[in-house]
Design a protein around this motif. Structure first.
Motif, PDB file in Angstrom:
ATOM      1  N   ARG A   2       0.833  -1.181   0.000  1.00 62.35           N
ATOM      2  CA  ARG A   2       0.000   0.000   0.000  1.00 62.35           C
ATOM      3  C   ARG A   2       0.875   1.240   0.000  1.00 62.35           C
ATOM      4  O   ARG A   2       1.895   1.283   0.655  1.00 62.35           O
ATOM      5  N   VAL A   6      -5.885   5.469   3.595  1.00 65.12           N
ATOM      6  CA  VAL A   6      -7.287   5.212   3.274  1.00 65.12           C
ATOM      7  C   VAL A   6      -8.208   6.028   4.159  1.00 65.12           C
ATOM      8  O   VAL A   6      -7.801   6.657   5.118  1.00 65.12           O
ATOM      9  N   LEU A   7      -9.486   6.005   3.810  1.00 67.86           N
ATOM     10  CA  LEU A   7     -10.479   6.734   4.563  1.00 67.86           C
ATOM     11  C   LEU A   7     -10.715   6.110   5.928  1.00 67.86           C
ATOM     12  O   LEU A   7     -10.393   4.960   6.159  1.00 67.86           O
ATOM     13  N   LEU A 146      -6.748  -2.784  -2.569  1.00 66.12           N
ATOM     14  CA  LEU A 146      -7.560  -1.572  -2.710  1.00 66.12           C
ATOM     15  C   LEU A 146      -6.881  -0.467  -3.519  1.00 66.12           C
ATOM     16  O   LEU A 146      -7.429   0.051  -4.484  1.00 66.12           O
ATOM     17  N   GLU A 150      -9.128   4.053  -3.952  1.00 63.01           N
ATOM     18  CA  GLU A 150      -9.401   5.111  -2.977  1.00 63.01           C
ATOM     19  C   GLU A 150      -9.832   6.395  -3.671  1.00 63.01           C
ATOM     20  O   GLU A 150     -10.670   7.136  -3.145  1.00 63.01           O
ATOM     21  N   ASP A 151      -9.289   6.666  -4.860  1.00 66.59           N
ATOM     22  CA  ASP A 151      -9.687   7.869  -5.587  1.00 66.59           C
ATOM     23  C   ASP A 151     -11.181   7.829  -5.911  1.00 66.59           C
ATOM     24  O   ASP A 151     -11.887   8.840  -5.795  1.00 66.59           O
ATOM     25  N   MET A 153     -13.396   6.215  -4.229  1.00 68.89           N
ATOM     26  CA  MET A 153     -14.101   6.339  -2.949  1.00 68.89           C
ATOM     27  C   MET A 153     -14.199   7.808  -2.520  1.00 68.89           C
ATOM     28  O   MET A 153     -15.253   8.262  -2.064  1.00 68.89           O
ATOM     29  N   LYS A 154     -13.125   8.540  -2.665  1.00 61.50           N
ATOM     30  CA  LYS A 154     -13.132   9.962  -2.302  1.00 61.50           C
ATOM     31  C   LYS A 154     -14.128  10.737  -3.168  1.00 61.50           C
ATOM     32  O   LYS A 154     -14.851  11.608  -2.676  1.00 61.50           O
ATOM     33  N   ASN A 168     -17.559   3.601   1.546  1.00 59.87           N
ATOM     34  CA  ASN A 168     -17.416   2.203   1.926  1.00 59.87           C
ATOM     35  C   ASN A 168     -18.374   1.302   1.165  1.00 59.87           C
ATOM     36  O   ASN A 168     -18.034   0.166   0.817  1.00 59.87           O
ATOM     37  N   MET A 171     -16.767   0.652  -2.154  1.00 56.85           N
ATOM     38  CA  MET A 171     -15.676  -0.315  -2.025  1.00 56.85           C
ATOM     39  C   MET A 171     -16.212  -1.738  -1.898  1.00 56.85           C
ATOM     40  O   MET A 171     -15.731  -2.664  -2.570  1.00 56.85           O
ATOM     41  N   GLN A 195      -7.482  -4.766   1.920  1.00 57.07           N
ATOM     42  CA  GLN A 195      -8.019  -3.410   2.045  1.00 57.07           C
ATOM     43  C   GLN A 195      -7.765  -2.822   3.427  1.00 57.07           C
ATOM     44  O   GLN A 195      -8.450  -1.897   3.835  1.00 57.07           O
ATOM     45  N   VAL A 198     -10.200  -1.450   6.281  1.00 59.02           N
ATOM     46  CA  VAL A 198     -11.165  -0.392   6.013  1.00 59.02           C
ATOM     47  C   VAL A 198     -12.593  -0.936   6.130  1.00 59.02           C
ATOM     48  O   VAL A 198     -12.933  -1.960   5.545  1.00 59.02           O
TER      49      VAL A 198
END
Length: 393
Positions: A2, A6-7, A146, A150-151, A153-154, A168, A171, A195, A198
């Motif tokens: 990674r 992450v969020l 993951l 993440e992009d 997800m944001k 979430n 994801m 992941q 998360v």
């Protein structure tokens, strides 16, 4: 692997284990993964050599059967969207066939994002196509990382500020999509979610057909990082069992960053946790000490016990920990850990773990039976050391 943050996590509950999971991973998966040692330099030749070494060293016969190619094997997609491997991996089916010829299983890596951690092609919008390709290659294990997702997800979280679970949910849907695609191939492919804990994947991973899921961020070859990850697993035992396992990341044994006592702590804690045992060292340069840790029959038997129970912390006092794991036949595995910088005495009361009339005790790392004991069992541990016991009537 990674390379980003992450969020924050929240709980999302999902269904029950999919049919066939238990049969596919009845005990925690065991094998080898290329990342910890080779990282982005891995080649077809490296993986074939690892397969050869798993046979010649006895690792295969000890239970290590998966040979997993991590990130950076990918090349480019053609006009039809088919993903071709890069020049370091000229023929993935041939590689899989070679691994299978050794009595081993073939693992591979991808991401639900457009790119992997190493910026190679991910599986976004090509899930079914990639899953079929893996099945055609004879793949037995998929690690799904993951990373760049993440992009996405944001972006969706920004679009839905009133729904704190939007990212979430996206994801989980992405991991479900690949899970469904793997199932549709008809080939049993072990599904490993990477992941980093998360959204608490232990609560929803089984409902997606996953067989294991990362509970933490990445490990590295240091004592501090290893124990931070390992001891953070307290309280997660109820979520693990046959077909679905908590994954605190791969083993670092043999990579040189820790002492022998620290590596024994690493192995002791992972087997108490019923964790997947995926070695990550250079198998061609294993010392006898490395082999004795990774292939200790009693330690592996604790991890692979047919009862399929993860262990948990019995008590903690300062820098001293005692963890226990229920085993088949009414036995109990006990891990005693000294996290301090000096030699310390660690004790466990046999009555507290169900043996008020005493029990037979075996010391795993000493490789000997200690005979019948009653009351309190004591041991002096070196700094960062561990004792691993099997206790039974």
């Amino acid at each position: 692997m990674r390379i980003f943050t992450v969020l924050s996590t929240t709980v999302l509950l999902c269904g029950v284990a999919a049919f066939g999971q238990t049969k596919l991973a009845a005990t925690p998966p065991m094998g080898w993964n290329s990342w910890n040692h080779f990282a982005g330099r891995v080649t077809d030749a490296d993986v074939r050599s690892a397969a050869d070494m798993m046979v010649s060293t006895g690792m295969r016969d000890a239970g290590y059967v998966y040979v997993n190619v991590d990130d950076t094997w990918q090349g480019e997609r053609d006009a039809q969207g088919v993903l071709h491997p890069n020049k370091r991996f000229p023929d993935m089916k041939a590689l899989g066939d070679y691994i299978h010829s050794k009595g081993l299983k073939f693992g591979i890596y991808s991401s639900p994002g457009a790119k992997t951690c190493g910026k190679y092609a991910g599986s976004l919008d090509h899930e079914a196509q990639d899953a079929k390709m893996y099945a055609d290659w004879g793949v037995d294990f998929l690690k799904y990382d993951l990373c760049s997702f993440e992009d996405n997800m944001k972006k969706v979280q920004a679009e839905h500020p009133d729904d704190p679970e939007a990212a979430n949910k996206l994801m989980i849907a992405a991991y479900r999509k690949m899970g469904d695609a793997l199932k549709a191939t008809g080939r049993p492919i072990l599904y490993s979610l990477c992941q980093y804990g998360v959204a608490q994947p232990w609560t929803w991973g089984p409902g997606l057909g996953a067989n294991m899921w990362r509970t933490t961020d990445d490990i590295d070859d240091t004592y501090g990082r290893m124990i931070a990850i390992g001891f953070s697993q307290a309280g997660l035992a109820k979520y693990a069992g046959p077909g679905h396992w908590n994954d605190p990341d791969m083993l670092e044994v043999g990579n040189g960053g820790m002492t022998t006592d620290e590596y024994k702590t690493h192995m002791s804690l992972w087997v108490i946790l019923a964790a997947p045992l995926l070695a990550g060292n250079d198998l061609s340069k294993m010392s006898e000490v490395d082999k004795n840790i990774l292939m200790n029959k009693d330690a592996i038997a604790i991890d692979q016990d047919v009862l399929g129970r993860q262990g948990d912390r019995l008590f903690q006092s300062g820098d001293l920990d005692v963890w226990t794991k229920p085993l088949s036949g009414g036995r109990v595995a006990v891990g005693m850990f000294n996290r301090s910088w000096s030699n310390r005495e660690v004790t466990v009361d046999l009555a507290q773990i169900g043996f008020k009339d005493g029990a037979n005790v075996r010391d795993v790392w000493k490789g000997k039976d200690l005979g019948r004991r009653t009351g309190v069992v004591r041991d002096w541990l070196p700094k960062h050391g561990a004792t691993l016991l099997i206790v039974g009537k």
